[in-house]
Design an enzyme around this catalytic site. Structure first.
Site, PDB file in Angstrom:
ATOM      1  N   ASP A   1       0.851  -1.185   0.000  1.00 59.53           N
ATOM      2  CA  ASP A   1       0.000   0.000   0.000  1.00 59.53           C
ATOM      3  C   ASP A   1       0.889   1.238   0.000  1.00 59.53           C
ATOM      4  OD1 ASP A   1      -1.690   2.133   0.514  1.00 59.53           O
ATOM      5  OD2 ASP A   1      -2.650   1.227   2.261  1.00 59.53           O
TER       6      ASP A   1
ATOM      7  N   CYS B   1      25.449   7.896  11.761  1.00 61.14           N
ATOM      8  CA  CYS B   1      24.862   9.153  11.289  1.00 61.14           C
ATOM      9  C   CYS B   1      25.232  10.356  12.152  1.00 61.14           C
ATOM     10  CB  CYS B   1      23.336   9.040  11.238  1.00 61.14           C
ATOM     11  SG  CYS B   1      22.748   7.676  10.215  1.00 61.14           S
TER      12      CYS B   1
ATOM     13  N   GLU C   1      29.650   7.418   6.768  1.00 55.77           N
ATOM     14  CA  GLU C   1      29.737   5.987   7.035  1.00 55.77           C
ATOM     15  C   GLU C   1      29.740   5.230   5.712  1.00 55.77           C
ATOM     16  OE1 GLU C   1      25.847   4.102   8.376  1.00 55.77           O
ATOM     17  OE2 GLU C   1      25.625   6.127   9.191  1.00 55.77           O
TER      18      GLU C   1
ATOM     19  N   HIS D   1      17.587  14.442  13.255  1.00 55.78           N
ATOM     20  CA  HIS D   1      18.126  13.485  12.292  1.00 55.78           C
ATOM     21  C   HIS D   1      16.951  12.696  11.728  1.00 55.78           C
ATOM     22  CE1 HIS D   1      20.185  10.157  10.494  1.00 55.78           C
ATOM     23  NE2 HIS D   1      19.749   9.300  11.406  1.00 55.78           N
TER      24      HIS D   1
ATOM     25  N   SER E   1      15.887   0.208  16.698  1.00 55.91           N
ATOM     26  CA  SER E   1      16.616   1.448  16.456  1.00 55.91           C
ATOM     27  C   SER E   1      15.735   2.672  16.689  1.00 55.91           C
ATOM     28  CB  SER E   1      17.170   1.460  15.022  1.00 55.91           C
ATOM     29  OG  SER E   1      18.033   2.561  14.830  1.00 55.91           O
TER      30      SER E   1
ATOM     31  N   LYS F   1       7.831  11.014  15.605  1.00 57.58           N
ATOM     32  CA  LYS F   1       7.730  10.133  16.764  1.00 57.58           C
ATOM     33  C   LYS F   1       8.510  10.697  17.949  1.00 57.58           C
ATOM     34  CE  LYS F   1       6.969   5.813  14.229  1.00 57.58           C
ATOM     35  NZ  LYS F   1       7.471   4.443  13.959  1.00 57.58           N
TER      36      LYS F   1
END
Length: 385
Positions: free
Chosen positions: A29, A111, A79, A233, A201, A242
């Site tokens: 979706d 990061c 990285e 970030h 994570s 979030k």
């Protein structure tokens, strides 16, 4: 003496993948990508582009002759290193034709390393206020085809000139850093694609944000009301939402409304490019600055995170006429002129990355309109043009 970000530039490749197309090809979706992850497009990296070519192009947007005269150091945070020994900064210094008395180094911590590079640059400038440091965050995010992390791929480079009396953001003290040995994301030396536990994570990221913000507030007695915006970030843009909601929770006052609105502005460019690893926070900062009309003297909080894991929260004060020192028009034109590729073309280009090889390889650069290109490998040496 104020020290901070004097100029900001950004570069990515001329190609992108529409995530609607990827969703269709993967029988998913589209809203899972567009809303659930918060991404609309991702940069597609042809084999002729890497952290050196994109880093040089981003830096060239902001370099002046005066900068060149006062530049003491080039730091590349990445990285996506191209050599276990030789710093990518040396290649970039050569492409930019900088003088031979410039220090060149490379830094790594997932990061997060771009933020460490900025803090180290501030230390150098505090000792030598007439000098400038060029910090380049450049990465290519790879998780593999048909993987859970595929939708959070991307790539590009952000270039930042760090100086005394900066024109964009004067960085304040203190900053709060926080680190733990955590296996939420890693890439062994033999691997070209990252290994990640995505849900774990995300939880670690939020925990690190809350821990560093709380410590920062304890040290400064500042509250969320003291910030015009918080930038994050953003490996994918939903991550920032979030984290912000984890501290705002049910708040619906003016402060919460302002922080939510400015978060949306700070996500716009990242939605169009995807994951930049070290550059994601600073592309988010650029996005905020080019998509809003902020005022000098306002405070912006920045949360940097690198898996493995390290986080840092710090803040800076916007400077007068900061808009003149962010390459906003150049960046918008760059993104507007990109060409869309099909899923099949994206998969072909993904598999053509040079990776780890010692074989002589000559790449077809005719289709790459970028100023700097990777021509190939000869005698185990990368050749740039």
């Amino acid at each position: 003496m104020q020290i901070g970000i004097d100029k900001l530039g950004f570069d990515t490749t001329p190609l992108y993948l529409d995530l609607n197309d990827l969703a269709k090809a993967r029988d998913v979706d589209p809203n899972k990508y567009l809303i659930g992850i918060g991404q609309a497009k991702q940069a597609v990296i042809p084999p002729t582009q890497d952290i050196v070519t994109m880093g040089a192009s981003a830096a060239e947007q902001i370099l002046t002759e005066t900068d060149r005269e006062h530049l003491s150091t080039v730091i590349v945070a990445t990285e996506s290193g191209i050599d276990n020994s030789k710093a990518a900064a040396i290649y970039i210094k050569h492409l930019l034709k900088l003088n031979d008395y410039v220090r060149t180094i490379e830094m790594k911590e997932a990061c997060y390393a771009g933020t460490a590079a900025i803090q180290f640059a501030r230390g150098l400038i505090s000792l030598h206020p007439d000098e400038k440091v060029l910090v380049i965050t450049a990465d290519i995010a790879r998780y593999g085809l048909n993987t859970s992390g595929e939708v959070t791929q991307g790539g590009g480079a952000v270039a930042m000139m760090i100086s005394a009396n900066p024109h964009v953001l004067a960085i304040e003290d203190p900053s709060v850093s926080y680190s733990q040995d955590i296996m939420d994301f890693w890439r062994p030396l033999y691997a070209t694609d990252a290994l990640v536990d995505g849900k774990y994570s995300t939880n670690v990221y939020i925990d690190f944000f809350k821990a560093t913000l709380e410590r920062y507030q304890q040290k400064t007695n500042r509250k969320l009301e003291d910030f015009t915006a918080l930038v994050f970030h953003l490996p994918f843009t939903k991550m920032g939402k979030k984290a912000l909601e984890a501290v705002l929770q049910d708040r619906d006052d003016d402060t919460a409304a302002r922080l939510r609105a400015n978060l949306t502005h700070s996500q716009k460019l990242n939605r169009e490019v995807g994951n930049l690893y070290t550059g994601s926070l600073y592309l988010s900062l650029i996005s905020l600055l080019v998509n809003t009309d902020l005022t000098a003297g306002q405070r912006i909080g920045l949360f940097s995170y690198g898996s493995g894991a390290e986080g840092e929260f710090y803040a800076g004060i916007l400077q007068p006429d900061y808009q003149k020192y962010v390459a906003g028009d150049t960046i918008k034109t760059l993104l507007h002129k990109r060409s869309k590729v099909t899923v099949a073309e994206y998969e072909r280009l993904f598999n053509q990355q040079l990776g780890f090889t010692k074989a002589d390889t000559k790449l077809d650069v005719a289709a790459d309109s970028s100023k700097y290109v990777l021509v190939g490998i000869k005698d185990q040496q990368r050749i740039y043009k």
